[in-house]
Design a protein around this motif. Structure first.
Motif, PDB file in Angstrom:
ATOM      1  N   LEU A 173       0.824  -1.212   0.000  1.00 46.15           N
ATOM      2  CA  LEU A 173       0.000   0.000   0.000  1.00 46.15           C
ATOM      3  C   LEU A 173       0.855   1.259   0.000  1.00 46.15           C
ATOM      4  CD1 LEU A 173      -2.827  -1.091   2.444  1.00 46.15           C
ATOM      5  CD2 LEU A 173      -3.045  -0.644  -0.009  1.00 46.15           C
ATOM      6  N   ASP A 174       1.958   1.244   0.751  1.00 45.06           N
ATOM      7  CA  ASP A 174       2.868   2.395   0.759  1.00 45.06           C
ATOM      8  C   ASP A 174       3.417   2.660  -0.639  1.00 45.06           C
ATOM      9  OD1 ASP A 174       2.489   2.746   3.480  1.00 45.06           O
ATOM     10  OD2 ASP A 174       4.398   1.822   4.066  1.00 45.06           O
ATOM     11  N   THR A 175       3.764   1.594  -1.358  1.00 43.84           N
ATOM     12  CA  THR A 175       4.277   1.734  -2.723  1.00 43.84           C
ATOM     13  C   THR A 175       3.208   2.317  -3.645  1.00 43.84           C
ATOM     14  OG1 THR A 175       5.784  -0.127  -2.405  1.00 43.84           O
ATOM     15  CG2 THR A 175       5.247   0.455  -4.689  1.00 43.84           C
ATOM     16  N   MET A 176       1.981   1.801  -3.537  1.00 47.14           N
ATOM     17  CA  MET A 176       0.883   2.332  -4.353  1.00 47.14           C
ATOM     18  C   MET A 176       0.627   3.789  -4.045  1.00 47.14           C
ATOM     19  SD  MET A 176      -1.975  -0.648  -4.244  1.00 47.14           S
ATOM     20  CE  MET A 176      -1.456  -2.343  -4.208  1.00 47.14           C
ATOM     21  N   LEU A 177       0.600   4.121  -2.776  1.00 40.71           N
ATOM     22  CA  LEU A 177       0.340   5.495  -2.361  1.00 40.71           C
ATOM     23  C   LEU A 177       1.429   6.427  -2.869  1.00 40.71           C
ATOM     24  CD1 LEU A 177      -1.521   7.370  -0.775  1.00 40.71           C
ATOM     25  CD2 LEU A 177      -0.231   6.789   1.281  1.00 40.71           C
ATOM     26  N   ALA A 178       2.677   6.017  -2.752  1.00 44.66           N
ATOM     27  CA  ALA A 178       3.787   6.839  -3.232  1.00 44.66           C
ATOM     28  C   ALA A 178       3.683   7.058  -4.739  1.00 44.66           C
ATOM     29  CB  ALA A 178       5.121   6.176  -2.875  1.00 44.66           C
ATOM     30  N   THR A 179       3.300   6.017  -5.464  1.00 42.00           N
ATOM     31  CA  THR A 179       3.154   6.122  -6.915  1.00 42.00           C
ATOM     32  C   THR A 179       2.032   7.094  -7.275  1.00 42.00           C
ATOM     33  OG1 THR A 179       3.945   3.863  -7.189  1.00 42.00           O
ATOM     34  CG2 THR A 179       2.725   4.815  -9.040  1.00 42.00           C
ATOM     35  N   VAL A 180       0.913   6.979  -6.607  1.00 41.18           N
ATOM     36  CA  VAL A 180      -0.222   7.867  -6.863  1.00 41.18           C
ATOM     37  C   VAL A 180       0.157   9.307  -6.534  1.00 41.18           C
ATOM     38  CG1 VAL A 180      -2.550   8.482  -6.084  1.00 41.18           C
ATOM     39  CG2 VAL A 180      -1.974   6.106  -6.584  1.00 41.18           C
ATOM     40  N   LEU A 181       0.783   9.532  -5.398  1.00 46.88           N
ATOM     41  CA  LEU A 181       1.152  10.896  -5.014  1.00 46.88           C
ATOM     42  C   LEU A 181       2.167  11.490  -5.982  1.00 46.88           C
ATOM     43  CD1 LEU A 181       1.310  10.538  -1.129  1.00 46.88           C
ATOM     44  CD2 LEU A 181      -0.444  11.689  -2.499  1.00 46.88           C
ATOM     45  N   THR A 182       3.106  10.697  -6.460  1.00 46.30           N
ATOM     46  CA  THR A 182       4.086  11.183  -7.442  1.00 46.30           C
ATOM     47  C   THR A 182       3.377  11.570  -8.736  1.00 46.30           C
ATOM     48  OG1 THR A 182       5.812   9.786  -6.508  1.00 46.30           O
ATOM     49  CG2 THR A 182       6.145  10.547  -8.762  1.00 46.30           C
ATOM     50  N   THR A 183       2.425  10.755  -9.150  1.00 46.85           N
ATOM     51  CA  THR A 183       1.654  11.045 -10.366  1.00 46.85           C
ATOM     52  C   THR A 183       0.870  12.339 -10.207  1.00 46.85           C
ATOM     53  OG1 THR A 183       1.463   8.690 -10.847  1.00 46.85           O
ATOM     54  CG2 THR A 183      -0.112  10.155 -11.946  1.00 46.85           C
ATOM     55  N   VAL A 184       0.238  12.510  -9.073  1.00 49.29           N
ATOM     56  CA  VAL A 184      -0.552  13.719  -8.818  1.00 49.29           C
ATOM     57  C   VAL A 184       0.342  14.953  -8.826  1.00 49.29           C
ATOM     58  CG1 VAL A 184      -1.921  14.933  -7.063  1.00 49.29           C
ATOM     59  CG2 VAL A 184      -2.419  12.537  -7.598  1.00 49.29           C
ATOM     60  N   LEU A 185       1.479  14.875  -8.148  1.00 46.57           N
ATOM     61  CA  LEU A 185       2.389  16.025  -8.101  1.00 46.57           C
ATOM     62  C   LEU A 185       2.951  16.356  -9.479  1.00 46.57           C
ATOM     63  CD1 LEU A 185       4.340  15.348  -4.790  1.00 46.57           C
ATOM     64  CD2 LEU A 185       2.669  17.152  -5.224  1.00 46.57           C
ATOM     65  N   THR A 186       3.320  15.349 -10.229  1.00 49.67           N
ATOM     66  CA  THR A 186       3.863  15.549 -11.585  1.00 49.67           C
ATOM     67  C   THR A 186       2.803  16.186 -12.482  1.00 49.67           C
ATOM     68  OG1 THR A 186       5.291  13.633 -11.309  1.00 49.67           O
ATOM     69  CG2 THR A 186       4.903  14.387 -13.564  1.00 49.67           C
ATOM     70  N   THR A 187       1.589  15.716 -12.382  1.00 46.82           N
ATOM     71  CA  THR A 187       0.494  16.240 -13.193  1.00 46.82           C
ATOM     72  C   THR A 187       0.194  17.687 -12.836  1.00 46.82           C
ATOM     73  OG1 THR A 187      -0.459  14.023 -13.309  1.00 46.82           O
ATOM     74  CG2 THR A 187      -1.913  15.856 -13.867  1.00 46.82           C
ATOM     75  N   ARG A 188       0.214  18.004 -11.556  1.00 45.72           N
ATOM     76  CA  ARG A 188      -0.058  19.391 -11.118  1.00 45.72           C
ATOM     77  C   ARG A 188       1.017  20.328 -11.632  1.00 45.72           C
ATOM     78  NH1 ARG A 188      -2.014  18.517  -4.896  1.00 45.72           N
ATOM     79  NH2 ARG A 188      -4.067  17.681  -5.398  1.00 45.72           N
ATOM     80  N   ARG A 189       2.264  19.884 -11.564  1.00 44.02           N
ATOM     81  CA  ARG A 189       3.376  20.740 -12.009  1.00 44.02           C
ATOM     82  C   ARG A 189       3.308  21.005 -13.515  1.00 44.02           C
ATOM     83  NH1 ARG A 189       7.653  17.391  -8.729  1.00 44.02           N
ATOM     84  NH2 ARG A 189       7.284  18.297  -6.688  1.00 44.02           N
ATOM     85  N   SER A 190       2.814  20.006 -14.253  1.00 47.08           N
ATOM     86  CA  SER A 190       2.734  20.161 -15.709  1.00 47.08           C
ATOM     87  C   SER A 190       1.450  20.851 -16.150  1.00 47.08           C
ATOM     88  CB  SER A 190       2.873  18.806 -16.409  1.00 47.08           C
ATOM     89  OG  SER A 190       1.753  17.999 -16.111  1.00 47.08           O
ATOM     90  N   GLY A 191       0.552  21.101 -15.162  1.00 47.47           N
ATOM     91  CA  GLY A 191      -0.683  21.798 -15.477  1.00 47.47           C
ATOM     92  C   GLY A 191      -1.782  20.908 -16.026  1.00 47.47           C
ATOM     93  N   GLY A 192      -1.564  19.627 -16.051  1.00 47.41           N
ATOM     94  CA  GLY A 192      -2.563  18.693 -16.591  1.00 47.41           C
ATOM     95  C   GLY A 192      -3.466  18.179 -15.476  1.00 47.41           C
ATOM     96  N   THR A 193      -4.273  17.235 -15.826  1.00 48.84           N
ATOM     97  CA  THR A 193      -5.122  16.576 -14.842  1.00 48.84           C
ATOM     98  C   THR A 193      -4.740  15.112 -14.788  1.00 48.84           C
ATOM     99  OG1 THR A 193      -6.815  16.126 -16.490  1.00 48.84           O
ATOM    100  CG2 THR A 193      -7.078  18.142 -15.190  1.00 48.84           C
ATOM    101  N   PRO A 194      -4.844  14.527 -13.612  1.00 48.45           N
ATOM    102  CA  PRO A 194      -4.485  13.117 -13.511  1.00 48.45           C
ATOM    103  C   PRO A 194      -5.316  12.275 -14.488  1.00 48.45           C
ATOM    104  CG  PRO A 194      -4.892  14.051 -11.320  1.00 48.45           C
ATOM    105  CD  PRO A 194      -5.280  15.090 -12.350  1.00 48.45           C
ATOM    106  N   GLY A 195      -4.616  11.343 -15.150  1.00 50.93           N
ATOM    107  CA  GLY A 195      -5.313  10.450 -16.076  1.00 50.93           C
ATOM    108  C   GLY A 195      -5.410  10.985 -17.491  1.00 50.93           C
TER     109      GLY A 195
END
Length: 133
Positions: free
Chosen positions: A110-132
């Protein structure tokens, strides 16, 4: 004493006391009117049951070992050396250790999944996109 008195004395609900009786952990005397009659020994037994449950023992094991426990002069619960006690306790300790190991593995996944999701969210926010997207 009646079941309500035992419930007050031990802080355990009547329903749970009846369950302990069903499991063979308590054996109150039955009065002619069908009421259960408990003794001070039952108060101690309920304390012992609660301590053994808190240690992670299932009621089936407690039923086999309950007679091996008594109170010392200070009111502490003390085990006596009964046949099979060490074997039962070691088996239950091993079972609990295996459960802890499985839960730690699940927690790591679960920690690995959570870290992956949070990294995706942060990367998407920085690029101005939306997750998915």
């Amino acid at each position: 004493m009646r079941i309500g008195d035992l419930a007050v004395e031990t802080g355990v609900s009547r329903r749970l006391l009846r369950y302990y009786e069903e499991q063979g952990l308590l054996r109150p005397r039955r009065l002619p009117n069908g009421y259960r009659e408990y003794t001070d020994a039952d108060v101690a037994a309920v304390r012992h049951i609660r301590a053994l449950l808190a240690a992670g023992l299932p009621t089936t094991v407690i039923a086999r070992l309950l007679h091996c426990f008594h109170d010392d002069d200070g009111g502490r619960i003390v085990p006596a050396a009964c046949p099979g006690m060490v074997t039962h306790l070691r088996r239950e300790r091993r079972r609990i250790a295996e459960t802890i190991e499985r839960l730690q593995t699940s927690q790591q996944a679960l920690d690995t999944m959570l870290a992956t999701v949070l990294t995706t969210v942060l990367t998407t926010r920085r690029s101005g996109g939306t997750p998915g997207s």
